[in-house]
Design a protein around this motif. Structure first.
Motif, PDB file in Angstrom:
ATOM      1  N   GLN A  24       3.680  41.081  54.779  1.00 19.85           N
ATOM      2  CA  GLN A  24       4.349  41.736  55.906  1.00 19.85           C
ATOM      3  C   GLN A  24       4.390  40.816  57.116  1.00 19.85           C
ATOM      4  O   GLN A  24       5.389  40.751  57.826  1.00 19.85           O
ATOM      5  CB  GLN A  24       3.657  43.056  56.259  1.00 19.85           C
ATOM      6  CG  GLN A  24       4.391  43.847  57.323  1.00 19.85           C
ATOM      7  CD  GLN A  24       5.796  44.230  56.914  1.00 19.85           C
ATOM      8  OE1 GLN A  24       6.010  44.724  55.811  1.00 19.85           O
ATOM      9  NE2 GLN A  24       6.766  43.992  57.776  1.00 19.85           N
ATOM     10  N   VAL A  27       7.197  38.346  56.604  1.00 19.49           N
ATOM     11  CA  VAL A  27       8.504  38.963  56.840  1.00 19.49           C
ATOM     12  C   VAL A  27       8.740  39.147  58.329  1.00 19.49           C
ATOM     13  O   VAL A  27       9.825  38.823  58.843  1.00 19.49           O
ATOM     14  CB  VAL A  27       8.603  40.320  56.088  1.00 19.49           C
ATOM     15  CG1 VAL A  27       9.853  41.076  56.507  1.00 19.49           C
ATOM     16  CG2 VAL A  27       8.602  40.081  54.594  1.00 19.49           C
ATOM     17  N   ASP A  28       7.756  39.650  59.038  1.00 23.09           N
ATOM     18  CA  ASP A  28       7.890  39.848  60.485  1.00 23.09           C
ATOM     19  C   ASP A  28       8.139  38.528  61.198  1.00 23.09           C
ATOM     20  O   ASP A  28       8.983  38.442  62.095  1.00 23.09           O
ATOM     21  CB  ASP A  28       6.644  40.526  61.057  1.00 23.09           C
ATOM     22  CG  ASP A  28       6.487  41.960  60.573  1.00 23.09           C
ATOM     23  OD1 ASP A  28       7.472  42.540  60.067  1.00 23.09           O
ATOM     24  OD2 ASP A  28       5.357  42.488  60.688  1.00 23.09           O
ATOM     25  N   ARG A  31      11.700  37.265  60.512  1.00 22.51           N
ATOM     26  CA  ARG A  31      12.683  37.990  61.338  1.00 22.51           C
ATOM     27  C   ARG A  31      12.652  37.487  62.775  1.00 22.51           C
ATOM     28  O   ARG A  31      13.688  37.311  63.407  1.00 22.51           O
ATOM     29  CB  ARG A  31      12.417  39.480  61.289  1.00 22.51           C
ATOM     30  CG  ARG A  31      12.846  40.108  60.001  1.00 22.51           C
ATOM     31  CD  ARG A  31      12.703  41.605  60.047  1.00 22.51           C
ATOM     32  NE  ARG A  31      13.157  42.180  58.793  1.00 22.51           N
ATOM     33  CZ  ARG A  31      12.662  43.264  58.264  1.00 22.51           C
ATOM     34  NH1 ARG A  31      11.690  43.929  58.875  1.00 22.51           N
ATOM     35  NH2 ARG A  31      13.136  43.730  57.126  1.00 22.51           N
ATOM     36  N   LEU A  37      16.366  37.032  55.193  1.00 21.46           N
ATOM     37  CA  LEU A  37      15.457  37.436  54.133  1.00 21.46           C
ATOM     38  C   LEU A  37      16.046  37.108  52.763  1.00 21.46           C
ATOM     39  O   LEU A  37      15.323  36.735  51.851  1.00 21.46           O
ATOM     40  CB  LEU A  37      15.135  38.930  54.229  1.00 21.46           C
ATOM     41  CG  LEU A  37      14.351  39.349  55.468  1.00 21.46           C
ATOM     42  CD1 LEU A  37      14.088  40.835  55.448  1.00 21.46           C
ATOM     43  CD2 LEU A  37      13.048  38.583  55.568  1.00 21.46           C
ATOM     44  N   LEU A  43      14.048  33.749  53.116  1.00 22.17           N
ATOM     45  CA  LEU A  43      12.626  33.906  52.826  1.00 22.17           C
ATOM     46  C   LEU A  43      12.374  34.191  51.348  1.00 22.17           C
ATOM     47  O   LEU A  43      11.474  33.601  50.751  1.00 22.17           O
ATOM     48  CB  LEU A  43      12.040  35.023  53.690  1.00 22.17           C
ATOM     49  CG  LEU A  43      10.565  35.344  53.467  1.00 22.17           C
ATOM     50  CD1 LEU A  43       9.705  34.138  53.842  1.00 22.17           C
ATOM     51  CD2 LEU A  43      10.156  36.562  54.270  1.00 22.17           C
ATOM     52  N   LEU A  44      13.169  35.072  50.743  1.00 23.13           N
ATOM     53  CA  LEU A  44      12.948  35.400  49.336  1.00 23.13           C
ATOM     54  C   LEU A  44      13.174  34.189  48.432  1.00 23.13           C
ATOM     55  O   LEU A  44      12.445  33.992  47.460  1.00 23.13           O
ATOM     56  CB  LEU A  44      13.852  36.557  48.892  1.00 23.13           C
ATOM     57  CG  LEU A  44      13.443  37.925  49.421  1.00 23.13           C
ATOM     58  CD1 LEU A  44      14.449  38.985  48.974  1.00 23.13           C
ATOM     59  CD2 LEU A  44      12.056  38.300  48.982  1.00 23.13           C
TER      60      LEU A  44
END
Length: 119
Positions: A24, A27-28, A31, A37, A43-44
């Protein structure tokens, strides 16, 4: 953020035990840094590269019977012999992998087989 993921992908330093909180946080931070993402360079895709390359290194360790830079491998007859680039298509977009190879060309990866283009 991108530099951290790139460095981890290059060193294949991902290990089992990544917590949901750490994911998390990634991801934060992605962003906040404006990193997509999904899609190419997202990111993935970077996380996919990191996980698959780590798995390939593990497969190579199993194939050779010793870990990278392990003195047991000296004089064993077969050893690591660099890497080759390979692009696979994933749901996260195209991902360029560095697949390890061995001197005898006997390494047959399972997670991304030879000539496999989709993951």
């Amino acid at each position: 953020m991108t530099d951290v993921i790139d460095r981890e992908a290059e060193s294949n330093s991902a290990r089992v035990g990544v917590s949901d909180a750490r994911l998390q946080k990634l991801v934060d931070q992605a962003r906040a840094d404006g990193l997509q993402l999904t899609g190419e360079g997202g990111l993935l895709a970077k996380l996919t590269k990191l996980v698959v390359e780590s798995a390939l290194e593990g497969e190579m360790d199993d194939h050779l019977g010793y870990g990278k830079n392990d003195s047991v491998g000296r004089g064993s007859g077969n050893s690591r012999n660099g890497r080759r680039a390979k692009t696979v298509l994933t749901e996260a977009g195209p991902v360029e992998l560095e697949v390890p190879r061995d001197r005898e060309s006997s390494f047959e990866p399972k997670i991304v087989a030879k000539r496999q283009r989709r993951l």
